[in-house]
Write an enzyme that holds these catalytic residues in place. Structure first.
Site, PDB file in Angstrom:
ATOM      1  N   SER A  91       0.806  -1.228   0.000  1.00 45.52           N
ATOM      2  CA  SER A  91       0.000   0.000   0.000  1.00 45.52           C
ATOM      3  C   SER A  91       0.832   1.268   0.000  1.00 45.52           C
ATOM      4  O   SER A  91       0.858   2.032   0.976  1.00 45.52           O
ATOM      5  CB  SER A  91      -0.947  -0.046   1.189  1.00 45.52           C
ATOM      6  OG  SER A  91      -1.718  -1.209   1.081  1.00 45.52           O
TER       7      SER A  91
ATOM      8  N   ARG B 279       7.721   6.346  -4.001  1.00 43.38           N
ATOM      9  CA  ARG B 279       8.299   6.911  -2.775  1.00 43.38           C
ATOM     10  C   ARG B 279       7.563   6.291  -1.594  1.00 43.38           C
ATOM     11  O   ARG B 279       6.399   5.889  -1.708  1.00 43.38           O
ATOM     12  CB  ARG B 279       8.140   8.441  -2.725  1.00 43.38           C
ATOM     13  CG  ARG B 279       6.702   8.858  -2.773  1.00 43.38           C
ATOM     14  CD  ARG B 279       6.434  10.286  -3.109  1.00 43.38           C
ATOM     15  NE  ARG B 279       5.007  10.388  -3.350  1.00 43.38           N
ATOM     16  CZ  ARG B 279       4.418  10.165  -4.517  1.00 43.38           C
ATOM     17  NH1 ARG B 279       5.144   9.890  -5.574  1.00 43.38           N
ATOM     18  NH2 ARG B 279       3.113  10.226  -4.648  1.00 43.38           N
TER      19      ARG B 279
ATOM     20  N   ASP C 164      -4.029  -1.270  -1.336  1.00 44.87           N
ATOM     21  CA  ASP C 164      -5.140  -1.624  -0.430  1.00 44.87           C
ATOM     22  C   ASP C 164      -6.481  -1.057  -0.908  1.00 44.87           C
ATOM     23  O   ASP C 164      -7.532  -1.685  -0.739  1.00 44.87           O
ATOM     24  CB  ASP C 164      -4.850  -1.207   1.033  1.00 44.87           C
ATOM     25  CG  ASP C 164      -4.358   0.220   1.195  1.00 44.87           C
ATOM     26  OD1 ASP C 164      -4.251   0.939   0.187  1.00 44.87           O
ATOM     27  OD2 ASP C 164      -4.068   0.624   2.336  1.00 44.87           O
TER      28      ASP C 164
HETATM   29  C1  GLC Z   1      -0.846   5.981   1.615  1.00 39.57           C
HETATM   30  C2  GLC Z   1      -0.268   5.183   0.458  1.00 39.57           C
HETATM   31  C3  GLC Z   1      -1.386   4.591  -0.386  1.00 39.57           C
HETATM   32  C4  GLC Z   1      -2.341   3.800   0.501  1.00 39.57           C
HETATM   33  C5  GLC Z   1      -2.834   4.666   1.650  1.00 39.57           C
HETATM   34  C6  GLC Z   1      -3.725   3.892   2.607  1.00 39.57           C
HETATM   35  O1  GLC Z   1      -1.546   7.072   1.099  1.00 39.57           O
HETATM   36  O2  GLC Z   1       0.568   6.008  -0.321  1.00 39.57           O
HETATM   37  O3  GLC Z   1      -0.858   3.760  -1.383  1.00 39.57           O
HETATM   38  O4  GLC Z   1      -3.426   3.358  -0.267  1.00 39.57           O
HETATM   39  O5  GLC Z   1      -1.738   5.166   2.383  1.00 39.57           O
HETATM   40  O6  GLC Z   1      -3.059   2.805   3.169  1.00 39.57           O
END
Ligand code: GLC
Length: 420
Positions: free
Chosen positions: A91, A106, A144
């Site tokens: 995620s 990143r 996610d």
């Molecule tokens: C952050 C991550 C994203 C993820 C979110 C929730 O924003 O960059 O990819 O979906 O957290 O976990």
């Protein structure tokens, strides 16, 4: 690509990495339409790993998966098992040219592991798995939010958006392939739906839209990635307690405010000492004299509070929690406006959505204001608790990928070995 139709079957593993815990699940999609069995184990993600070295991360992940398989499968030699397809919920913002790869753009959410940004995480993960000879094939790497969308749509076909309001915040929706210029080279059917991970935690990184407080500025400057995730830093669970703490320290240090005067606030001075559950407890305090809040300050921070201080803390928690809920609703509303969705269900997951008091109601009020529903009209867009996206969603996406390979539709799939 595409939605599950409820007829997916088979056994899958899923690995969820992206917040506070690491979770491994085994999911059996059953013959009965839309039914599944799940077993799972959670492993704490050690804090030092989040800011450590790449190799330690992959070794730790592979160790957890090995423990899981050994515990749930009584076999002497793991190599005897057939390779189980695995859906990896990673995620973080990743550039994907295939469903089973992802170049980390990143780190977000306080992660800062050296040697991974700019790299494809699939081979890094696969190397650690191969070293232990684990019977696994990485079939899909997902976000996610995408998992949440697909898992929710599996049981409710009015689900159009998947959201996470937890340690981080973000959403995914389905777009038509024909509307996405950067995948034009794939020559996919223009009407084919494909999931878009918005990564809208990075909205307004340029700081031109949203007004920021001086506390938002400090949260950003003291984070491992200043200038990134501007929106997320105002609303996600990782930051709510920190914003609250910074305000209180400031009010204390500004002597004219008379807050916690004469008290030792050394515990409160420690960055990230409060998480969003601290604010939840304050907002949940049922007593007129805020005695739960008073005990919380005494027990957790060694601070004795008076009535005005307690009322200030309650109001501050309400303001931080309300801003978070209302801005979160803006993200959902933006997708509805872009896709011209007049009514739908939105599947949401994450600790803030599930546990923070009034978050849902405050978000619903904000949606009504933004989307201009008539007075008395029922909520046209409702944000509901999602199915388990990083578990079942990841398994479903792995199943959909394997189905596509078997049908000879190999677009966007890197590793087809062992499937055909
Ligand atoms: C952050 C991550 C994203 C993820 C979110 C929730 O924003 O960059 O990819 O979906 O957290 O976990």
């Amino acid at each position: 690509m595409g939605y599950p139709d409820g007829n997916e079957t088979g056994t899958y593993l899923s690995l969820d990495m992206g917040g506070t815990n690491l979770r491994v699940c085994e999911i059996v999609l059953l013959e009965e339409k839309g039914e599944f069995d799940i077993i799972q184990s959670k492993y704490r993600m050690p804090e030092e790993l989040k800011t450590g070295e790449s190799e330690e991360l992959w070794e730790y992940i592979a160790d957890c998966i090995q423990q899981f398989i050994e515990y749930h499968h009584e076999v002497e030699n793991l190599e005897q098992l057939d390779k189980i397809p695995l859906g990896f919920t990673f995620s973080f913002p990743a550039t994907q040219t295939y469903i089973d790869n992802g170049i980390l753009q990143r780190w977000t959410k306080g992660f800062d592991i050296s040697g991974v940004e700019g790299k494809d995480v699939a081979p890094l993960f696969e190397a650690a798995i191969a070293k232990r000879k684990l019977p696994i094939r990485l079939s899909a790497l997902i976000n996610d939010t995408t998992g949440t969308l697909i898992a929710s749509a599996y049981t409710d076909d009015t689900m159009k958006i998947g959201c996470i309001f937890g340690t981080g915040c973000n959403a995914a929706y389905m777009e038509n392939c024909g509307s996405i210029p950067k995948i034009a080279d794939y020559n996919l059917p223009p009407e084919m739906p494909i999931a878009i991970n918005c990564e809208y935690g990075a909205f307004d990184n340029e700081h031109v839209v949203l007004p920021r407080t001086s506390y938002d500025v400090i949260v950003d400057e003291d984070s491992p990635r200043p200038g990134q995730q501007a929106f997320e830093k105002m609303i996600a669970g990782l930051y709510l307690g920190e914003l609250f703490r910074l305000v209180l320290v400031d009010l204390h240090d500004n002597k004219s405010c008379n807050v916690f005067q004469g008290q030792d606030i050394s515990k409160l001075r420690k960055a990230y000492t409060l998480d969003s559950s601290f604010l939840s407890l304050i907002e949940e305090d049922p007593f007129e004299n805020l005695s739960d809040t008073s005990n919380l300050f005494k027990n957790e921070l060694g601070i004795i509070t008076n009535k005005p201080e307690l009322e200030l803390c309650r109001r501050l928690a309400e303001l931080i929690g309300t801003r978070a809920a209302r801005l979160s609703a803006c993200g959902v509303a933006a997708i509805c406006k872009k896709k011209d969705i007049k009514s739908c269900h939105v599947g949401a997951d994450g600790s803030v959505f599930n546990k923070y008091p009034h978050f849902k109601a405050r978000g619903a009020v904000a949606l009504r204001e933004i989307l201009d529903w008539k007075q008395g009209e029922k909520d046209l867009v409702s944000i509901l608790a999602a199915e388990d996206g990083s578990g079942v969603g990841a398994a479903l996406i792995a199943a959909l990928t394997i189905k596509r390979v078997k049908e000879g539709n190999l677009a966007g799939i890197r590793n087809t070995e062992g499937i055909i």
